[in-house]
Design a protein around this motif. Structure first.
Motif, mmCIF file in Angstrom:
data_model
loop_
_atom_site.group_PDB
_atom_site.id
_atom_site.type_symbol
_atom_site.label_atom_id
_atom_site.label_comp_id
_atom_site.label_asym_id
_atom_site.label_seq_id
_atom_site.Cartn_x
_atom_site.Cartn_y
_atom_site.Cartn_z
ATOM 1 N N ARG A 187 1.155 2.106 -5.096
ATOM 2 C CA ARG A 187 1.171 0.685 -4.720
ATOM 3 C C ARG A 187 -0.263 0.276 -4.442
ATOM 4 O O ARG A 187 -1.022 0.986 -3.798
ATOM 5 N N LEU A 188 -0.666 -0.873 -4.949
ATOM 6 C CA LEU A 188 -2.044 -1.335 -4.811
ATOM 7 C C LEU A 188 -2.045 -2.768 -4.289
ATOM 8 O O LEU A 188 -1.336 -3.624 -4.817
ATOM 9 N N ILE A 189 -2.821 -3.014 -3.227
ATOM 10 C CA ILE A 189 -3.047 -4.368 -2.707
ATOM 11 C C ILE A 189 -4.547 -4.615 -2.749
ATOM 12 O O ILE A 189 -5.331 -3.835 -2.206
ATOM 13 N N CYS A 190 -4.955 -5.683 -3.409
ATOM 14 C CA CYS A 190 -6.380 -5.945 -3.568
ATOM 15 C C CYS A 190 -6.657 -7.437 -3.477
ATOM 16 O O CYS A 190 -5.841 -8.259 -3.903
ATOM 17 N N THR A 191 -7.784 -7.790 -2.896
ATOM 18 C CA THR A 191 -8.220 -9.185 -2.795
ATOM 19 C C THR A 191 -9.408 -9.401 -3.722
ATOM 20 O O THR A 191 -10.329 -8.574 -3.786
ATOM 21 N N VAL A 192 -9.372 -10.504 -4.465
ATOM 22 C CA VAL A 192 -10.448 -10.855 -5.392
ATOM 23 C C VAL A 192 -11.074 -12.155 -4.906
ATOM 24 O O VAL A 192 -10.384 -13.161 -4.732
ATOM 25 N N LYS A 193 -12.385 -12.132 -4.692
ATOM 26 C CA LYS A 193 -13.121 -13.316 -4.246
ATOM 27 C C LYS A 193 -14.378 -13.464 -5.097
ATOM 28 O O LYS A 193 -15.123 -12.499 -5.281
ATOM 29 N N GLY A 194 -14.602 -14.672 -5.595
ATOM 30 C CA GLY A 194 -15.780 -14.909 -6.420
ATOM 31 C C GLY A 194 -15.829 -14.030 -7.651
ATOM 32 O O GLY A 194 -16.920 -13.678 -8.115
ATOM 33 N N GLY A 195 -14.660 -13.659 -8.185
ATOM 34 C CA GLY A 195 -14.617 -12.826 -9.369
ATOM 35 C C GLY A 195 -14.862 -11.356 -9.120
ATOM 36 O O GLY A 195 -14.918 -10.571 -10.066
ATOM 37 N N GLU A 196 -14.986 -10.957 -7.847
ATOM 38 C CA GLU A 196 -15.248 -9.559 -7.500
ATOM 39 C C GLU A 196 -14.117 -9.009 -6.648
ATOM 40 O O GLU A 196 -13.551 -9.707 -5.809
ATOM 41 N N ALA A 197 -13.779 -7.732 -6.870
ATOM 42 C CA ALA A 197 -12.736 -7.076 -6.087
ATOM 43 C C ALA A 197 -13.263 -6.722 -4.699
ATOM 44 O O ALA A 197 -14.387 -6.248 -4.554
ATOM 45 N N GLN A 198 -12.421 -6.974 -3.685
ATOM 46 C CA GLN A 198 -12.778 -6.652 -2.301
ATOM 47 C C GLN A 198 -11.519 -6.185 -1.569
ATOM 48 O O GLN A 198 -10.412 -6.536 -1.924
ATOM 49 N N GLY A 199 -11.705 -5.410 -0.526
ATOM 50 C CA GLY A 199 -10.598 -5.050 0.345
ATOM 51 C C GLY A 199 -9.454 -4.328 -0.334
ATOM 52 O O GLY A 199 -8.288 -4.671 -0.137
ATOM 53 N N LEU A 200 -9.748 -3.303 -1.145
ATOM 54 C CA LEU A 200 -8.718 -2.575 -1.868
ATOM 55 C C LEU A 200 -7.963 -1.627 -0.941
ATOM 56 O O LEU A 200 -8.542 -0.915 -0.134
ATOM 57 N N ASN A 201 -6.628 -1.632 -1.052
ATOM 58 C CA ASN A 201 -5.793 -0.708 -0.291
ATOM 59 C C ASN A 201 -4.758 -0.113 -1.237
ATOM 60 O O ASN A 201 -4.117 -0.845 -1.993
ATOM 61 N N THR A 202 -4.605 1.210 -1.211
ATOM 62 C CA THR A 202 -3.660 1.875 -2.101
ATOM 63 C C THR A 202 -2.774 2.835 -1.332
ATOM 64 O O THR A 202 -3.142 3.320 -0.253
ATOM 65 N N SER A 203 -1.614 3.102 -1.904
ATOM 66 C CA SER A 203 -0.690 4.085 -1.342
ATOM 67 C C SER A 203 -0.103 4.874 -2.497
ATOM 68 O O SER A 203 0.413 4.293 -3.464
ATOM 69 N N LEU A 204 -0.192 6.199 -2.447
ATOM 70 C CA LEU A 204 0.298 7.071 -3.507
ATOM 71 C C LEU A 204 1.462 7.921 -3.005
ATOM 72 O O LEU A 204 1.491 8.328 -1.849
ATOM 73 N N GLY A 205 2.408 8.177 -3.874
ATOM 74 C CA GLY A 205 3.553 9.006 -3.521
ATOM 75 C C GLY A 205 4.811 8.175 -3.306
ATOM 76 O O GLY A 205 4.816 6.942 -3.421
ATOM 77 N N ASP A 206 5.897 8.853 -2.993
ATOM 78 C CA ASP A 206 7.189 8.218 -2.773
ATOM 79 C C ASP A 206 7.092 7.254 -1.601
ATOM 80 O O ASP A 206 6.728 7.654 -0.488
ATOM 81 N N PRO A 207 7.386 5.963 -1.814
ATOM 82 C CA PRO A 207 7.272 5.001 -0.711
ATOM 83 C C PRO A 207 8.261 5.265 0.433
ATOM 84 O O PRO A 207 8.046 4.791 1.549
ATOM 85 N N PHE A 208 9.317 6.036 0.183
ATOM 86 C CA PHE A 208 10.281 6.364 1.239
ATOM 87 C C PHE A 208 9.885 7.622 2.000
ATOM 88 O O PHE A 208 10.406 7.877 3.094
ATOM 89 N N GLY A 209 8.985 8.423 1.442
ATOM 90 C CA GLY A 209 8.614 9.667 2.097
ATOM 91 C C GLY A 209 9.832 10.564 2.231
ATOM 92 O O GLY A 209 10.601 10.746 1.292
ATOM 93 N N ASP A 210 10.029 11.098 3.439
ATOM 94 C CA ASP A 210 11.195 11.940 3.716
ATOM 95 C C ASP A 210 12.338 11.147 4.339
ATOM 96 O O ASP A 210 13.373 11.720 4.686
ATOM 97 N N SER A 211 12.161 9.869 4.475
ATOM 98 C CA SER A 211 13.173 9.036 5.128
ATOM 99 C C SER A 211 14.349 8.760 4.195
ATOM 100 O O SER A 211 14.186 8.669 2.969
ATOM 101 N N LEU A 212 15.514 8.608 4.780
ATOM 102 C CA LEU A 212 16.725 8.280 4.030
ATOM 103 C C LEU A 212 17.102 6.818 4.177
ATOM 104 O O LEU A 212 18.197 6.413 3.787
ATOM 105 N N VAL A 213 16.195 6.005 4.727
ATOM 106 C CA VAL A 213 16.501 4.590 4.928
ATOM 107 C C VAL A 213 16.684 3.896 3.581
ATOM 108 O O VAL A 213 16.144 4.319 2.556
#
Length: 312
Positions: A187-213
């Motif tokens: 999952r990738l969340i990124c902000t683009v300002k003035g045509g440039e990428a800023q504030g990138l945040n990523t998450s790799l792997g199963d989004p549920f982890g070990d949870s059964l929710v």
């Protein structure tokens, strides 16, 4: 001999009469004159019939084999000889199909409502590409935690919306959220300002982890629904907010309540996406509820001990 002499002597005109008779018979047996005009006319007609017969045979062959040329020879007869096919004729008879272009960009969101504030697909895709390039260009050499994010074509865009600047990150831009299923879920969340990428945040792997929710709110979705801690109590309003998270296939509905409104999220390939506009200051985080396909409540963030219920 004596008899012949006697006959001749007895009838001296006998020989003359014989000659006269023979001359008359020869005249009677003479053939009539040759009708040359009639013979010529019949010959012309016969040649025409032959030409028509040969031409008809050639036309019949051309009707059976439309591709190719045929020559009709003379010299007392007609001959039909197949010629080599014309490549241009064959090409026009079987046109080469135009190949279907293979898409090279990210997959589109499930609904057009996930592209907000006038941000089109192409702009969002370009922003995603810039964010991936930013991640590749700015990692520390030999960083053991670095993970290559692949290419934009590996992802599905699930949200693009206006990003309001704050004291920690001045200037407005837009945020893009993209997810992928393979080779490693991301999952990738990124902000683009003035045509440039800023504030990138990523998450790799199963989004549920070990949870059964049944529903798993993204732990970094706060980048989409809150402004800087430095601006607490003084957010710029109105404020476009967003929320994303994962949901299992058994989930039929997800709602997100924030401020004075409740929004039903869009379900998009195992993810939920909700957006809205905040017009007042808030202190509590969005509340997330998930329901199965019968309408039964199967998740409530207020009951989730791992979920941060208040804003920092």
């Amino acid at each position: 001999m004596s008899g012949e002499k006697q006959g001749t002597q007895a009838d001296p005109d006998f020989e003359d009469r014989i000659r006269t008779l023979l001359a008359g018979d020869a005249s009677a047996l003479r053939p009539p004159p040759v009708p040359y005009p009639e013979i010529r006319r019949r010959g012309v007609l016969e040649r025409r019939r032959r030409r028509l017969g040969v031409t008809g045979a050639a036309l019949a062959i051309l009707a059976v084999l439309p591709v190719g040329a045929y020559a009709i020879g003379g010299g007392g007869g007609a001959a039909v000889t197949p010629a080599r096919p014309d490549p241009s004729v064959r090409a026009s008879a079987r046109p080469t199909p135009t190949p279907t272009p293979v898409p090279s960009g990210p997959a589109r969101p499930a609904t057009t409502g996930q592209l907000l504030d006038g941000i089109g697909y192409q702009q969002a895709a370009d922003g995603l590409d810039r964010c991936i390039a930013y991640n590749r260009a700015n990692h520390i050499a030999k960083d053991p935690t670095y993970r290559d994010l692949g290419t934009a074509a590996d992802y599905r865009i699930v949200l693009a919306m206006k990003a309001t600047g704050d004291a920690n990150s001045p200037g407005d831009g837009f945020s893009v959220v993209a997810v992928r299923a393979r080779p490693t879920p991301a999952r990738l969340i990124c902000t683009v300002k003035g045509g440039e990428a800023q504030g990138l945040n990523t998450s790799l792997g199963d989004p549920f982890g070990d949870s059964l929710v049944a529903v798993a709110p993204d732990m970094n979705a706060g980048r989409l629904y809150q402004q800087s801690y430095l601006d607490k109590g003084h957010w710029k309003l109105p404020f476009r907010w967003g929320f994303v998270g994962a949901c299992r296939g058994s989930v039929g509905k997800v709602t997100v309540s924030y401020g004075d409104s409740t929004r039903e999220a869009v379900l998009d390939h195992g993810w939920f996406v909700a957006t809205g506009t905040l017009d007042r200051q808030v202190t509590e985080a969005p509340r997330v509820r998930g329901y199965d396909r019968t309408g039964k409540l199967v998740y409530d963030s207020d009951q989730d001990r791992s979920y941060e219920k208040t804003l920092p």
